[in-house]
Motif scaffolding. Structure first.
Motif, PDB file in Angstrom:
ATOM      1  N   ILE A   1       0.913  -1.320   0.132  1.00  0.00           N
ATOM      2  CA  ILE A   1      -0.005   0.177   0.106  1.00  0.00           C
ATOM      3  C   ILE A   1       0.675   0.744  -0.207  1.00  0.00           C
ATOM      4  O   ILE A   1       0.937   2.387  -1.312  1.00  0.00           O
ATOM      5  CB  ILE A   1      -1.176  -0.079   1.259  1.00  0.00           C
ATOM      6  CG1 ILE A   1      -1.862  -1.041   1.126  1.00  0.00           C
ATOM      7  CG2 ILE A   1      -1.505   1.704   1.753  1.00  0.00           C
ATOM      8  CD1 ILE A   1      -2.551  -1.681   2.184  1.00  0.00           C
TER       9      ILE A   1
ATOM     10  N   GLU B   1     -12.408  -0.356  -2.588  1.00  0.00           N
ATOM     11  CA  GLU B   1     -11.316  -0.828  -1.340  1.00  0.00           C
ATOM     12  C   GLU B   1     -11.492  -1.798  -0.942  1.00  0.00           C
ATOM     13  O   GLU B   1     -12.497  -2.125   0.033  1.00  0.00           O
ATOM     14  CB  GLU B   1     -11.434   0.525  -0.777  1.00  0.00           C
ATOM     15  CG  GLU B   1      -9.751   0.267   0.664  1.00  0.00           C
ATOM     16  CD  GLU B   1     -10.084   1.402   1.465  1.00  0.00           C
ATOM     17  OE1 GLU B   1      -9.089   1.691   2.107  1.00  0.00           O
ATOM     18  OE2 GLU B   1     -10.424   2.156   1.249  1.00  0.00           O
TER      19      GLU B   1
ATOM     20  N   LYS C   1       1.737   3.952  -2.461  1.00  0.00           N
ATOM     21  CA  LYS C   1       0.766   5.389  -2.551  1.00  0.00           C
ATOM     22  C   LYS C   1       1.951   6.229  -3.012  1.00  0.00           C
ATOM     23  O   LYS C   1       2.210   7.391  -3.633  1.00  0.00           O
ATOM     24  CB  LYS C   1       0.865   5.689  -1.223  1.00  0.00           C
ATOM     25  CG  LYS C   1       0.459   6.671  -0.689  1.00  0.00           C
ATOM     26  CD  LYS C   1      -0.230   7.294   0.453  1.00  0.00           C
ATOM     27  CE  LYS C   1      -0.313   8.533   1.177  1.00  0.00           C
ATOM     28  NZ  LYS C   1      -0.782   8.721   2.800  1.00  0.00           N
TER      29      LYS C   1
ATOM     30  N   ALA D   1      -2.846  -2.721  -5.270  1.00  0.00           N
ATOM     31  CA  ALA D   1      -2.808  -1.599  -4.594  1.00  0.00           C
ATOM     32  C   ALA D   1      -2.006  -0.444  -5.985  1.00  0.00           C
ATOM     33  O   ALA D   1      -1.377  -0.646  -6.635  1.00  0.00           O
ATOM     34  CB  ALA D   1      -2.220  -1.252  -3.827  1.00  0.00           C
TER      35      ALA D   1
ATOM     36  N   THR E   1      -4.157   2.849  -2.296  1.00  0.00           N
ATOM     37  CA  THR E   1      -5.738   2.107  -1.696  1.00  0.00           C
ATOM     38  C   THR E   1      -5.457   0.468  -2.100  1.00  0.00           C
ATOM     39  O   THR E   1      -5.362   0.214  -3.525  1.00  0.00           O
ATOM     40  CB  THR E   1      -6.579   2.733  -2.898  1.00  0.00           C
ATOM     41  OG1 THR E   1      -7.100   3.394  -2.440  1.00  0.00           O
ATOM     42  CG2 THR E   1      -8.141   2.019  -2.320  1.00  0.00           C
TER      43      THR E   1
ATOM     44  N   THR F   1     -12.771   2.344  -8.887  1.00  0.00           N
ATOM     45  CA  THR F   1     -11.540   1.313  -7.052  1.00  0.00           C
ATOM     46  C   THR F   1     -12.176   0.862  -6.437  1.00  0.00           C
ATOM     47  O   THR F   1     -13.185   2.096  -6.124  1.00  0.00           O
ATOM     48  CB  THR F   1     -10.643   2.496  -7.650  1.00  0.00           C
ATOM     49  OG1 THR F   1     -10.063   3.046  -8.652  1.00  0.00           O
ATOM     50  CG2 THR F   1      -9.333   1.658  -6.075  1.00  0.00           C
TER      51      THR F   1
END
Length: 615
Positions: free
Chosen positions: A203, A265, A207, A235, A239, A263
Motif C-alpha cells: 500500500i 477498496e 502511494k 494496490a 488504496t 476502484t
C-alpha cells in the motif's frame, strides 16, 4: 485492461508439474480476458532448488521450458515468469517478460536476500542498477537488464521480492522514468503476522511512487521447510484494491482487477495468530504428504500438549483440504483416488480419511499416568485416527538389565536419573518407527522450539521422526493454541490435555515431574529466547532487559538466564539432528535454515561469569 497477480504451488525441479501449473493459470487468465499477469519468483524451477542452482544444466532447462512450453501458451496475453539465467558466468535471479508469444525482456534481481532463512548470494549475483545487455540462446538474442517496459498505457518496472525491502530500492528510480505499474514477483516465506507487514509495504509503495503495485507470492510447502502463503495483492496510489485468500490448497490462484471498474477498496487483512498457525501447518502437512508420496502419518500420541497439537493439525489438514478442494480433488492430490469408492453414505469423509491417514499409539510405562492415556485415547477417537496402546516396560527392563550386568551394579534414580529417563523415550522409538515403515508413512516427531532451545528432548527417542511440524513454535504458544482449538475449533477431547500440567512422565509417579519444574516457566523461557536467540543479546544484556519487566526475583532470573545459555550451548548437536521442521515464526533454531551456532564452543563461560557477579 485487466491486470492480475497469480500464486503457484510449485515443487523444486518438478518440470512437468510446475510448467502445467503456469500453463493452466494462463489458460484461466485468457478465459477471464486478462491482459497482463504476474507469476511468483523463480516459478519455473521452484525457489528452493538450493545448491542445484550451482549446476550448469538447471538454468538451461528452465530456459528451454520457457521457450518451448510457456511461450506457446501466451498468445494474446502478457505475463511475467521467474527463472534463473546465467550471463557471462554469473547466475541471476530473473523474471522473463513475455507478450503474445514473444520473450521481450529478462529482468534480473538487483538485491539478494541474505538473512534469516535466505542464502541467495550463495547461488546468485546481484544485477547492477542501469546495466543492460543481452543473452544469446539457440540462435536468438534476448534483451537482459534493468529495463522499463512499455505495455499499453503502462510503463512497467520490476521489484523482485527483496528488491522492495531495501532503502535504495529500484522503485526509487522509477518515478523519474514515469513508471506507473510495478510488478513484484516474490518468494516470501510465511511467518505469523508477516502478511500485515507485506500489506503495509504494498500500500505504501503504491502511494509513495504514485503507481499501481502488483504483488504475487509463491504458495504452499514448496521444498520441505519453507511455507509460502500465496499472497496476491493489487494496490493503486495508496488504496488496496484486491487481496486473495491466503494458504490455499489449490495449485494456483489468480487475483484480477479490471482497471475500467471504479476502484473498490479491499478489506484490510488482520493477523490472527491462531488461525495463521492452524492453516499454515495444515497446508504444509498436506504438501509434505503428497509431494513425498507417503501413505500418511504415524504419531506417538502421549496425551500431552505437543503430540495432541500434531494430531489436531493432521485432522485440520483433512478438514480444511476437503472444504476447499472437495472430496474427489483432495483424494486425487494425495494419490488416493481409490478411497472415493470406499466411503459409504453413512461415513463422514473427514473421519474416514483421517482414519486412513493418521495412526497413533500410546506407549506407556509404569511411570505413565491414566490421565494422559485417557487424553490420547479420547482425542484419537474424536478425530477418527487409528489408536493403539501398548506397554514398553519389558523393553526398558531388557535394556536396563543388559547395562546393569555389564557394569556389575544396579542403576538408581539418584545416580542415573537422565539415563533412566532417556531409555524410556528411546525404547519407544524402534517400535513406532517399525509401524511407520510398515505403513510407508511419515513419522511425526513432536519437539517444539522451547525444547530445542535447551535440549529438553531425548535424541533417538522423542526426536525420532520424518517431520517435526511444531519444532519452530514455542511451547507457550502451543499451550494457549490448544485452549483456542478446544473452544473455537470445537475439539472437545482437548479438555483433557488442557487440564494437564506438561510432563515428560519419565520419573517415578511420586516425584510429580513437570516440564516447567525441570526447566523454568515457559513464558520466562520464551522471553529469554527472544532476546538471546532472535535479538542475539549477551547474557548480561538479556538480564538488564528482563529485570525491569519480569516479576521474578533477581536471583531466580539470573539462574534462569544462566541455565538457558548453558543448555543452549551444550545442546547444539541435538538441534543439528532434528527432523526437518516448518518455519513458522519470525525466527527458529534450526541450524539448516535460520540459526547457525557452533557445536563446540566455550559455552558463554566468560559472559556467564560476568552475569553471576553483575549487580
Amino acid at each position: 485492461m485487466k491486470i492480475a497477480g497469480a500464486t503457484l504451488n510449485q515443487t523444486p525441479l518438478d518440470w512437468k508439474g510446475n510448467s502445467e501449473n503456469i500453463i493452466h493459470a494462463l489458460e484461466e487468465a485468457r478465459k477471464e480476458q486478462i491482459d497482463l499477469i504476474c507469476f511468483p519468483e523463480l516459478s519455473i524451477c521452484g525457489y528452493g532448488c538450493e545448491d542445484m542452482f550451482l549446476s550448469n544444466w538447471l538454468w538451461k532447462k528452465c530456459f528451454d521450458i520457457l521457450i518451448e512450453k510457456i511461450l506457446p501458451n501466451t498468445k494474446n496475453i502478457a505475463c511475467a515468469v521467474g527463472l534463473p539465467v546465467k550471463h557471462e558466468d554469473n547466475l541471476y535471479n530473473c523474471v522473463a517478460f513475455i507478450q503474445n508469444g514473444e520473450l521481450l525482456h529478462i529482468i534480473p534481481k538487483q538485491n539478494l536476500a541474505n538473512d534469516g532463512v535466505h542464502y541467495e548470494p550463495r547461488w546468485f549475483t546481484p544485477w547492477k542498477y542501469s546495466q543492460q545487455s543481452n543473452i544469446h540462446w539457440k540462435g536468438k538474442d534476448y534483451l537482459m537488464g534493468d529495463y522499463i517496459i512499455e505495455f499499453a498505457n503502462y510503463k512497467i518496472g520490476f521489484e523482485i521480492c527483496e528488491d522492495a525491502w531495501r532503502v535504495d530500492r529500484p522503485a526509487c528510480r522509477f518515478m523519474e522514468k514515469e513508471v506507473n505499474l510495478i510488478l513484484n514477483p516474490s518468494a516470501s516465506h510465511f511467518a505469523i503476522g508477516k502478511s500485515i507487514i507485506r500489506q503495509e509495504l504494498v500500500i505504501s509503495s503504491s502511494k509513495q511512487y504514485k503507481c499501481t503495485y502488483i504483488y504475487a507470492n509463491l504458495l504452499g510447502n514448496e521444498a520441505g521447510r519453507m511455507i509460502y502463503d500465496g499472497e496476491v495483492m493489487i494496490a493503486k496510489e495508496g488504496t488496496l484494491i484486491l487481496k486473495n485468500q491466503l494458504l490455499s490448497f489449490h495449485d494456483f490462484q489468480i487475483c484480477c482487477w479490471d482497471t475500467n471498474d471504479e476502484t473498490k477498496e479491499a478489506e484490510l487483512y488482520e493477523a490472527r495468530s491462531n488461525e495463521e498457525f492452524q492453516h499454515a501447518v495444515a497446508l504444509a502437512l498436506f504438501d509434505y504428504l503428497r509431494k513425498s508420496k507417503s501413505n500418511g502419518f504415524v504419531l506417538s500420541l502421549s496425551g500431552g500438549a505437543d503430540s495432541s497439537t500434531c494430531a489436531i493439525l493432521v485432522a485440520e489438514m483433512v478438514r480444511l483440504g476437503l472444504k476447499e478442494l472437495g472430496l474427489a480433488r483432495f483424494l486425487e492430490k494425495i494419490h488416493k483416488k481409490e478411497w472415493l469408492n470406499e466411503i459409504t453414505k453413512n461415513q463422514q469423509p473427514e473421519q474416514f480419511i483421517t482414519h486412513k491417514l493418521l495412526t497413533t499409539a500410546y506407549q506407556s510405562t509404569k511411570n505413565s499416568g491414566h490421565n494422559t492415556y485417557e487424553s490420547a485415547r479420547k482425542l484419537a477417537k474424536e478425530i477418527g485416527a487409528v489408536f493403539y496402546h501398548w506397554g514398553i516396560d519389558d523393553e526398558v527392563e531388557t535394556y536396563t538389565k543388559k547395562i546393569e550386568q555389564s557394569l556389575n551394579r544396579q542403576l538408581s534414580w539418584e545416580r542415573d536419573d537422565i539415563a533412566l529417563q532417556n531409555i524410556q523415550a528411546r525404547a519407544r522409538s524402534p517400535i513406532i518407527w517399525m509401524l511407520a515403515n510398515i505403513n510407508n508413512a511419515l513419522l511425526i516427531t513432536t519437539s517444539n522450539r522451547s525444547e530445542g532451545d535447551v535440549g529438553y528432548t531425548t535424541m533417538d527417542g522423542d526426536t525420532s521422526g520424518s517431520i517435526a511440524p511444531i519444532a519452530a513454535i514455542d511451547k507457550f504458544f502451543i499451550i494457549q493454541w490448544l485452549k483456542w482449538a478446544e473452544n473455537t475449533l470445537n475439539y472437545k477431547s482437548l479438555g483433557y490435555v488442557n487440564k494437564l500440567q506438561p510432563s515428560a512422565e519419565l520419573r517415578p509417579k511420586g516425584e510429580n515431574q513437570t516440564d516447567e519444574t525441570d526447566l523454568m516457566p515457559y513464558q520466562l523461557l520464551l522471553s529469554i529466547e527472544k532476546l538471546a536467540i532472535e535479538e542475539k543479546l549477551s547474557p548480561v544484556e538479556v538480564y538488564e532487559k528482563l529485570k525491569e519487566i519480569t516479576p521474578h526475583e533477581e536471583r531466580n532470573l539470573k539462574e534462569a538466564i544462566i541455565k538457558f545459555f548453558k543448555l543452549w550451548a551444550r545442546n547444539q548437536w541435538k538441534r543439528e539432528r532434528l527432523a526437518p521442521s516448518f518455519h513458522l515464526d519470525t525466527f527458529n533454531v534450526d541450524p539448516k535454515t535460520w540459526c547457525r551456532f557452533p557445536i563446540l564452543s566455550s559455552g558463554f563461560q566468560e559472559e556467564l561469569s560476568i552475569l553471576e557477579k553483575w549487580n
